[in-house]
Design a protein around this motif. Structure first.
Motif, short mmCIF file in Angstrom:
data_model
loop_
_atom_site.label_atom_id
_atom_site.label_comp_id
_atom_site.label_asym_id
_atom_site.label_seq_id
_atom_site.Cartn_x
_atom_site.Cartn_y
_atom_site.Cartn_z
N PRO A 167 26.72 36.97 -11.01
CA PRO A 167 26.81 36.07 -9.85
C PRO A 167 25.69 36.28 -8.84
O PRO A 167 25.81 35.87 -7.69
CB PRO A 167 28.18 36.42 -9.25
CG PRO A 167 28.44 37.81 -9.68
CD PRO A 167 27.80 37.96 -11.02
N GLY A 168 24.62 36.90 -9.22
CA GLY A 168 23.45 37.09 -8.38
C GLY A 168 22.22 37.23 -9.24
O GLY A 168 22.32 37.40 -10.46
N PHE A 169 21.05 37.15 -8.65
CA PHE A 169 19.83 37.35 -9.39
C PHE A 169 18.83 38.06 -8.49
O PHE A 169 18.86 37.90 -7.27
CB PHE A 169 19.26 36.03 -9.92
CG PHE A 169 18.78 35.09 -8.85
CD1 PHE A 169 17.44 35.04 -8.48
CD2 PHE A 169 19.66 34.23 -8.21
CE1 PHE A 169 16.99 34.17 -7.51
CE2 PHE A 169 19.22 33.36 -7.23
CZ PHE A 169 17.88 33.33 -6.87
N PRO A 170 17.94 38.87 -9.07
CA PRO A 170 17.06 39.70 -8.24
C PRO A 170 15.97 38.89 -7.55
O PRO A 170 15.56 37.84 -8.03
CB PRO A 170 16.46 40.69 -9.26
CG PRO A 170 16.53 39.98 -10.56
CD PRO A 170 17.77 39.12 -10.51
N ILE A 171 15.50 39.41 -6.43
CA ILE A 171 14.40 38.76 -5.72
C ILE A 171 13.07 39.08 -6.40
O ILE A 171 12.08 38.39 -6.16
CB ILE A 171 14.36 39.19 -4.24
CG1 ILE A 171 14.06 40.69 -4.12
CG2 ILE A 171 15.64 38.85 -3.54
CD1 ILE A 171 13.93 41.17 -2.69
N GLY A 172 13.05 40.09 -7.23
CA GLY A 172 11.84 40.47 -7.94
C GLY A 172 12.05 41.79 -8.64
O GLY A 172 13.19 42.28 -8.74
N CYS A 173 10.99 42.37 -9.14
CA CYS A 173 11.10 43.65 -9.84
C CYS A 173 9.81 44.44 -9.65
O CYS A 173 8.84 43.94 -9.07
CB CYS A 173 11.41 43.44 -11.32
SG CYS A 173 10.16 42.48 -12.20
N TYR A 174 9.80 45.64 -10.16
CA TYR A 174 8.70 46.56 -9.89
C TYR A 174 8.34 47.32 -11.17
O TYR A 174 9.21 47.78 -11.91
CB TYR A 174 9.12 47.54 -8.80
CG TYR A 174 8.13 48.65 -8.51
CD1 TYR A 174 6.82 48.36 -8.14
CD2 TYR A 174 8.50 49.98 -8.60
CE1 TYR A 174 5.91 49.37 -7.86
CE2 TYR A 174 7.61 51.00 -8.32
CZ TYR A 174 6.31 50.69 -7.96
OH TYR A 174 5.41 51.69 -7.69
N VAL A 175 7.03 47.43 -11.42
CA VAL A 175 6.51 48.26 -12.50
C VAL A 175 5.90 49.50 -11.86
O VAL A 175 5.00 49.40 -11.01
CB VAL A 175 5.46 47.50 -13.34
CG1 VAL A 175 4.90 48.42 -14.42
CG2 VAL A 175 6.07 46.26 -13.97
N THR A 176 6.38 50.66 -12.23
CA THR A 176 5.98 51.90 -11.57
C THR A 176 4.53 52.26 -11.88
O THR A 176 3.88 51.64 -12.73
CB THR A 176 6.90 53.05 -12.02
OG1 THR A 176 6.77 53.23 -13.43
CG2 THR A 176 8.35 52.73 -11.68
N ALA A 177 4.06 53.28 -11.19
CA ALA A 177 2.67 53.72 -11.36
C ALA A 177 2.40 54.24 -12.76
O ALA A 177 1.26 54.18 -13.24
CB ALA A 177 2.34 54.78 -10.32
N ASP A 178 3.43 54.74 -13.45
CA ASP A 178 3.23 55.22 -14.82
C ASP A 178 3.50 54.14 -15.87
O ASP A 178 3.63 54.44 -17.06
CB ASP A 178 4.12 56.44 -15.08
CG ASP A 178 5.59 56.14 -14.84
OD1 ASP A 178 5.90 55.00 -14.41
OD2 ASP A 178 6.43 57.03 -15.08
N GLY A 179 3.62 52.87 -15.42
CA GLY A 179 3.77 51.76 -16.34
C GLY A 179 5.19 51.51 -16.81
O GLY A 179 5.39 50.77 -17.79
N ARG A 180 6.17 52.06 -16.16
CA ARG A 180 7.57 51.87 -16.58
C ARG A 180 8.18 50.69 -15.83
O ARG A 180 8.31 50.73 -14.60
CB ARG A 180 8.37 53.14 -16.30
CG ARG A 180 9.84 53.08 -16.70
CD ARG A 180 10.50 54.43 -16.51
NE ARG A 180 10.34 54.92 -15.15
CZ ARG A 180 11.20 54.62 -14.16
NH1 ARG A 180 12.25 53.84 -14.38
NH2 ARG A 180 10.99 55.12 -12.95
N PRO A 181 8.59 49.62 -16.52
CA PRO A 181 9.20 48.47 -15.85
C PRO A 181 10.63 48.80 -15.40
O PRO A 181 11.42 49.35 -16.17
CB PRO A 181 9.18 47.37 -16.91
CG PRO A 181 9.15 48.10 -18.21
CD PRO A 181 8.42 49.38 -17.97
#
Length: 654
Positions: A167-181
């Protein structure tokens, strides 16, 4: 006689038709269906063409702090409207407002621009807004959109070919400095830049409707609202295509960033889904639905089995005792032993009797509130579609149930021989509610300091205080008046003037081990439901299985009663007559297990970080623990009180 009978039959038929018509037109408040028509065709007061999308607060499983939609600098409605919210919605921190996403029924659109936001890293205000947006993506904050009182869900495939609708959806996402989504970044292989944020600035919305053309009503009714969030980089805001690559924002941007929000809307007809069951696809897809049936039934079978064993042991053992003690010949020949020996001390007033009476009054108020609330929830009045109804119902019932609290507290305090009736009444009305309000106010101060949307407005706090002091406190005084006015409780046996010496107790009949053991069985019948309740509170999942919850509530009441009575009987057989407080604390100790489980849930299930979120979690948990302590302790006390009165009124003690 024939004419009278005909008139009577006509009257009955008329009443039946009127009642049927009223029942067929009945809907819960705020849950009546809304019909939509194509713009310019059959449009009227009962059939609208425009569809307004509302937005609610944004929350995260990694933070207890929710925020309003406008705080993240999203596109805002030029003519912002806020629908009236009930008390429960305000206390839960819901902040619903209109959005710039407005549609016309059956008018499909592709890649429509909503607004464009520009951020200059060299500008202090722009940098602060962009940093807050990135922080929200890093903590996986979720949108919550509403169309026609339905949550707009994000449905995606999970393992084993099943579909899950969030019932919700993210505003965005992040890929870390070591390349981990992280989080939603795993759904797209194009999200591959390190130390980069990807904002979901485009949504593809699908509205499903049920046509009334073949059912005798005008227009159509919405029965589904889904979307798919996408990240699209719009190079030219005046020439949108929505086919570009993802919109990436570096963790440390050097140049100006332009962020354009767009949407696409389509309509699908599905006459197989009825309006009354339009929430089913959301509820059925919940990840815990399939396992909850087996888990709950397994728990109920175990608890019923254990309860049956306790009841059988109690009935057989007690029946033998009563039969033996009531035999005149043996009574004269043998020395009394066991629980009958303490008949002259069993109703001796306990220490701290006023505090016990206060807890019993508040526990009665809480028990009645929970019972009525769960019963109404089982009838469907407090479903997730009726937003805020659960909390509103609970608060209103608690306020109106001040009379039973004052009455029970006064009656028990009078039975304990108390004389400070004014102090008793004031503490009954103010002590436990005051502790809860103080905790709640401190949590609210933290929310105010953090700028969270969950902070209760000052006017609402004043309204809550007005309900407490204007309605609950006077009703408590009224109940206490009738409680003190009524004749004192008569015990079946007299109390000796000199207290009897209690023999040395074994380890298992000492107070603390008995109290600790007494809360295990009641907790065993609730911990499965407790997991889903905590999920609904802290992981923002919908809770709707109130039928099972009500059944577990009944099992909990039975289990608390039987466990307390069993331990009380063992203590009386050991000639320890201090059962008043022990009966309350035995079942009330279940709240301690609840607190331990809440700690385990916090450490193993939640990803909450930050001092403020941690304090808020445990602050609200302490409120739950106190309420549960009063509730379960009162059940155990009155079960033991009735048991002791019964056994000493049946046997011959003189």
């Amino acid at each position: 006689m024939t004419m009278k009978k005909q008139r009577y039959d006509v009257f009955i038929l008329t009443c039946t038709l009127v009642a049927f018509h009223c029942c067929s037109c009945f809907y819960l408040p705020g849950l009546a269906p809304v019909s939509f028509c194509v713009e310019g065709k059959d449009e009227g007061e009962d059939c609208k063409a425009s569809i307004q999308l509302f937005v609610n607060r944004l929350d995260s499983v990694e933070s207890v702090l929710p925020y309003e939609y406008d705080v993240f600098d999203f596109c805002q409605d030029a003519e912002e409207q806020r629908p009236s919210e009930n008390l429960g919605q305000v206390l839960f921190g819901e902040r619903i407002e209109s959005s710039p996403y407005k549609f016309s029924f059956k008018k499909e659109q592709k890649c429509v621009k909503v607004c464009t936001k520009s951020y200059d890293p060299s500008n202090k205000d722009d940098k602060a807004k962009l940093d807050f947006l990135k922080k929200g993506m890093e903590l996986n904050y979720q949108h919550h959109w509403i169309v026609d009182n339905m949550p707009v869900t994000w449905c995606y495939d999970v393992e084993d070919g099943q579909k899950y609708c969030n019932p919700g959806f993210p505003i965005g996402c992040y890929v870390t400095a070591d390349g981990r989504p992280k989080d939603a970044c795993v759904i797209n292989a194009e999200f591959n830049k390190r130390n980069t944020f990807y904002v979901f600035n485009h949504v593809e919305i699908v509205l499903t409707y049920h046509s009334g053309a073949s059912e005798g009503w005008r227009g159509a009714r919405l029965v589904g609202a889904t979307l798919e969030p996408r990240s699209i980089k719009h190079d030219d805001e005046n020439n949108l295509s929505c086919d570009g690559g993802p919109m990436d924002i570096p963790a440390d941007p050097k140049s100006k960033i332009q962020l354009t929000y767009t949407y696409s809307i389509s309509f699908v007809e599905n006459n197989n889904i009825k309006w009354a069951s339009r929430w089913d696809y959301i509820l059925v897809s919940m990840p815990h639905t399939n396992i909850q049936w087996f888990s709950i039934m397994n728990s109920l079978v175990i608890v019923l089995f254990l309860s049956g064993m306790v009841a059988m042991i109690m009935l057989r053992t007690l029946h033998k005792d009563i039969s033996r003690y009531n035999q005149v010949d043996q009574e004269e020949a043998q020395e009394e032993s066991g629980w009958k020996q303490v008949h002259g001390d069993v109703f001796r007033s306990p220490r701290k009797g006023m505090l016990l009476a206060i807890f019993l009054g508040q526990g009665t108020q809480t028990f009645t509130m929970i019972f009525i609330t769960l019963f109404l929830a089982c009838l469907g009045f407090l479903s997730p579609a009726n937003r805020g109804a659960l909390m509103t119902c609970a608060v209103v019932l608690w306020v109106l149930l001040g009379t039973p609290a004052g009455y029970v507290s006064a009656r028990m305090y009078k039975a304990f021989g108390g004389e400070k009736w004014k102090t008793n009444v004031l503490l009954t009305a103010l002590l436990c509610p005051g502790i809860i309000f103080a905790d709640f106010f401190l949590m609210n101060l933290i929310l105010w300091a953090e700028g969270s949307s969950a902070a209760i407005p000052f006017g609402t706090l004043v309204a809550v205080l007005a309900l407490w002091f204007g309605i609950s406190v006077p009703l408590t005084f009224v109940g206490a008046y009738f409680g003190f006015k009524k004749q004192a409780i008569e015990y079946p046996v007299r109390t000796n003037q000199i207290p009897r010496q209690i023999p040395e107790q074994s380890f298992f009949t000492k107070p603390l081990p008995g109290i600790v053991m007494g809360g295990i069985l009641p907790f065993g019948c609730i911990f499965i439901q407790l997991f889903f309740i905590l999920n609904s509170i802290w992981s923002h999942q919908m809770y709707y299985m109130f039928g099972f919850l009500f059944l577990v509530f009944i099992i909990l009441v039975i289990t608390c009663s039987e466990a307390t009575v069993l331990l009380c009987y063992f203590h009386l057989c050991a000639e320890d007559y201090h059962w008043w407080w022990r009966s309350f604390l035995t079942s009330g100790f279940t709240a301690v297990y609840l607190f331990i489980y809440a700690i385990h849930y916090f450490m193993s299930k939640l990803l909450i970080s930050g001092i403020a979120s941690t304090i808020l979690y445990f602050g609200y948990t302490m409120i739950m623990v106190l309420i549960f302590f009063l509730f379960t302790g009162t059940i155990g006390f009155f079960a033991c009180f009735l048991f002791v009165n019964k056994i000493y009124s049946v046997v011959k003690v003189d």
